[in-house]
Design a protein around this motif. Structure first.
Motif, mmCIF file in Angstrom:
data_model
loop_
_atom_site.group_PDB
_atom_site.id
_atom_site.type_symbol
_atom_site.label_atom_id
_atom_site.label_comp_id
_atom_site.label_asym_id
_atom_site.label_seq_id
_atom_site.Cartn_x
_atom_site.Cartn_y
_atom_site.Cartn_z
ATOM 1 N N THR A 146 -0.433 -7.160 0.983
ATOM 2 C CA THR A 146 -0.287 -7.407 2.419
ATOM 3 C C THR A 146 -0.974 -6.271 3.168
ATOM 4 N N PRO A 147 -1.571 -6.548 4.319
ATOM 5 C CA PRO A 147 -2.286 -5.489 5.021
ATOM 6 C C PRO A 147 -1.368 -4.448 5.648
ATOM 7 N N SER A 148 -0.134 -4.849 5.972
ATOM 8 C CA SER A 148 0.728 -3.929 6.706
ATOM 9 C C SER A 148 1.357 -2.888 5.793
ATOM 10 N N LYS A 149 1.878 -3.329 4.633
ATOM 11 C CA LYS A 149 2.507 -2.376 3.723
ATOM 12 C C LYS A 149 1.440 -1.537 3.037
ATOM 13 N N GLY A 150 1.748 -0.274 2.781
ATOM 14 C CA GLY A 150 0.788 0.594 2.109
ATOM 15 C C GLY A 150 0.524 0.109 0.690
ATOM 16 N N TYR A 151 -0.745 0.196 0.269
ATOM 17 C CA TYR A 151 -1.123 -0.305 -1.042
ATOM 18 C C TYR A 151 -1.810 0.817 -1.798
ATOM 19 N N PRO A 152 -1.134 1.436 -2.764
ATOM 20 C CA PRO A 152 -1.766 2.547 -3.481
ATOM 21 C C PRO A 152 -2.915 2.081 -4.351
ATOM 22 N N LEU A 153 -3.885 2.978 -4.568
ATOM 23 C CA LEU A 153 -5.044 2.656 -5.405
ATOM 24 C C LEU A 153 -4.610 2.361 -6.835
ATOM 25 N N ALA A 154 -3.557 3.073 -7.292
ATOM 26 C CA ALA A 154 -3.047 2.824 -8.640
ATOM 27 C C ALA A 154 -2.574 1.390 -8.785
ATOM 28 N N ALA A 155 -1.903 0.879 -7.749
ATOM 29 C CA ALA A 155 -1.457 -0.514 -7.792
ATOM 30 C C ALA A 155 -2.650 -1.458 -7.882
ATOM 31 N N GLY A 156 -3.738 -1.095 -7.179
ATOM 32 C CA GLY A 156 -4.935 -1.931 -7.235
ATOM 33 C C GLY A 156 -5.494 -2.008 -8.636
ATOM 34 N N PHE A 157 -5.558 -0.852 -9.310
ATOM 35 C CA PHE A 157 -6.090 -0.859 -10.680
ATOM 36 C C PHE A 157 -5.167 -1.598 -11.636
ATOM 37 N N ILE A 158 -3.850 -1.445 -11.446
ATOM 38 C CA ILE A 158 -2.922 -2.157 -12.324
ATOM 39 C C ILE A 158 -3.082 -3.666 -12.146
ATOM 40 N N HIS A 159 -3.223 -4.092 -10.886
ATOM 41 C CA HIS A 159 -3.399 -5.529 -10.641
ATOM 42 C C HIS A 159 -4.706 -6.017 -11.229
ATOM 43 N N LEU A 160 -5.773 -5.194 -11.141
ATOM 44 C CA LEU A 160 -7.052 -5.597 -11.736
ATOM 45 C C LEU A 160 -6.897 -5.760 -13.237
ATOM 46 N N GLY A 161 -6.205 -4.820 -13.871
ATOM 47 C CA GLY A 161 -5.988 -4.927 -15.310
ATOM 48 C C GLY A 161 -5.180 -6.153 -15.685
ATOM 49 N N LEU A 204 -14.865 -1.267 14.014
ATOM 50 C CA LEU A 204 -14.767 -2.244 12.936
ATOM 51 C C LEU A 204 -13.954 -1.758 11.754
ATOM 52 N N TYR A 205 -14.055 -0.458 11.449
ATOM 53 C CA TYR A 205 -13.590 0.008 10.136
ATOM 54 C C TYR A 205 -12.114 0.371 10.145
ATOM 55 N N THR A 206 -11.266 -0.617 10.399
ATOM 56 C CA THR A 206 -9.820 -0.414 10.327
ATOM 57 C C THR A 206 -9.310 -0.915 8.987
ATOM 58 N N ARG A 207 -8.086 -0.493 8.633
ATOM 59 C CA ARG A 207 -7.506 -0.926 7.355
ATOM 60 C C ARG A 207 -7.404 -2.433 7.265
ATOM 61 N N ASP A 208 -6.970 -3.057 8.373
ATOM 62 C CA ASP A 208 -6.786 -4.509 8.350
ATOM 63 C C ASP A 208 -8.109 -5.237 8.178
ATOM 64 N N ASN A 209 -9.168 -4.695 8.789
ATOM 65 C CA ASN A 209 -10.469 -5.356 8.656
ATOM 66 C C ASN A 209 -11.036 -5.218 7.255
ATOM 67 N N TYR A 210 -10.820 -4.040 6.647
ATOM 68 C CA TYR A 210 -11.225 -3.891 5.239
ATOM 69 C C TYR A 210 -10.509 -4.932 4.381
ATOM 70 N N PHE A 211 -9.184 -5.047 4.615
ATOM 71 C CA PHE A 211 -8.367 -5.986 3.841
ATOM 72 C C PHE A 211 -8.901 -7.404 3.986
ATOM 73 N N THR A 212 -9.170 -7.810 5.239
ATOM 74 C CA THR A 212 -9.660 -9.170 5.470
ATOM 75 C C THR A 212 -11.016 -9.386 4.811
ATOM 76 N N GLY A 213 -11.895 -8.366 4.894
ATOM 77 C CA GLY A 213 -13.205 -8.512 4.266
ATOM 78 C C GLY A 213 -13.100 -8.739 2.777
ATOM 79 N N TYR A 214 -12.257 -7.914 2.104
ATOM 80 C CA TYR A 214 -12.104 -8.084 0.660
ATOM 81 C C TYR A 214 -11.449 -9.421 0.333
#
Lengths: 211, 165
Positions: free
Chosen positions: B80-95, A120-130
């Motif tokens: 997007t799920p395919s492209k890498g998403y850094p945690l820093a980008a997540g915090f910037i978007h939240l802000g 279950l715990y793949t990157r895509d599944n985390y993304f979909t859950g959020y």
């Protein structure tokens, strides 16, 4: 300071401080780990919560708007019975908000496919859950606020109609502006889920699962 | 290093930004629309010919919701799920989402209260209209400031593009 202030501000603050100090002084500060919490909770939790909140909050908004408008229509209808049929359109505006919630609930629930725990715990599944959680939250709250707004506007439209029949169409414009808020929520909900794939089995992200 | 900078839970914060932008600005827009609508219906029972001009507060409250929509669409486009998403980008978007949303609450609240009391005054004194428009513009601009800051923060995210490879 009354009991309500102590209960609503004092008690939660006190509990949070006690728990934080306990963790600090018993050398278990690492127990508070937001990242580990987000990695450990199953994407199904997020997805199901999102869908439940989506439909629940939308229907809450619709019901709230309907009773706000309906009470005014029925009250005004005692003296001016002619307003009762024409003002049902305000009730329909509120109902539409619940329909948005149902539509999004159906669209979101198509993403909930069965996947075994080990895969279950793949990157895509985390993304979909959020995406499901926050999409459902957005749609739900926007529909709740829209239902409230349309309900208040419909209530004033009914009473204005009772005073002067020519006013109804003009005050209806305010309701139309209000109902557009639910539509925006729907658009953002669809946009959030647009890129997310359904739950698919895959190899878990290594750092994640601590069974 | 990239695995630590781009954890799988980073989109949580990005989506939280999208949700905050939309939800909080809808709070402001809904409050503004409802409150001003009450005043307009009250005005209409005395002077129906003035209703069309007094719909301005309702339109401006709707614009607050559009600000939230714009920021939400912009942030959601980067997720997007395919492209890498850094945690820093997540915090910037939240802000960015919180900045647009909270200013939207403030702007919508101001527009609602100003619109309500000014249209009630408009029944008695027609010259109030110009002052009402000026005050509403200043209230609207609060939401615009939030939008500008959110857009500025969002442009920072493009600089983080290569961290997940």
């Amino acid at each position: 300071m009354g009991y309500k202030t102590y209960a609503s501000f004092g008690l939660p603050t006190f509990l949070i401080i006690i728990v934080a100090l306990y963790l600090l002084f018993t050398d278990s500060g690492e127990a508070f780990n937001v990242g580990r919490f987000l990695e450990e909770t199953s994407p199904f939790v997020w997805g199901s919560l999102g869908i439940g909140l989506c439909i629940g909050l939308s229907v809450l908004g619709a019901g709230w708007g309907i009773f706000l408008t309906g009470a005014s229509i029925l009250g005004g209808g005692v003296r001016t019975p002619r307003i009762s049929t024409k003002n049902l359109i305000s009730i329909i505006f509120c109902e539409v908000v619940a329909i948005y919630g149902v539509i999004m609930g159906i669209v979101y629930s198509s993403k909930l496919q069965t996947v075994s725990e080990a895969q279950l715990y793949t990157r895509d599944n985390y993304f979909t859950g959020y995406a499901l959680f926050f999409g459902g939250l957005t749609v739900g709250f926007c529909n709740l606020l829209c239902g409230l707004c349309v309900g208040i506007a419909g209530s004033t439209a009914a009473l204005a109609d009772a005073a002067d029949p020519t006013l109804f169409v003009k005050v209806l414009v305010v309701e139309v502006f209000g109902s557009v808020l639910g539509l925006f929520g729907l658009i953002i909900g669809l946009l959030m889920i647009g890129n997310a794939k359904e739950f698919l089995p895959g190899s878990p992200v290594v750092s994640a699962v601590r069974i | 290093m990239p695995a630590e900078l781009c954890p799988p839970y980073a989109p949580f914060f990005g989506f939280a930004g999208v949700a905050s932008a939309m939800i909080f600005s809808t709070v402001g827009a809904a409050f503004g629309t409802a409150k001003a609508g009450i005043g307009i219906a009250g005005l209409g029972t005395f002077k129906p010919e003035l209703i069309m001009k007094s719909l301005v507060p309702v339109v401006m409250a709707g614009i607050i919701a559009v600000y939230g929509l714009v920021v939400s669409v912009l942030i959601a486009g980067n997720l997007t799920p395919s492209k890498g998403y850094p945690l820093a980008a997540g915090f910037i978007h939240l802000g960015a989402g919180i900045s647009c949303g909270m200013t939207g609450i403030a702007a919508g609240y101001a527009i609602g209260l100003v619109g309500d009391s000014c249209v009630r005054a408009y029944v008695h004194e027609q010259r109030v209209f110009v002052s009402m428009i000026l005050i509403l513009i200043f209230a609207e601009v609060l939401g615009l400031y939030g939008l500008i800051v959110a857009l500025l923060m969002n442009t920072r995210v493009t600089g983080l593009a290569g961290t997940c490879d």
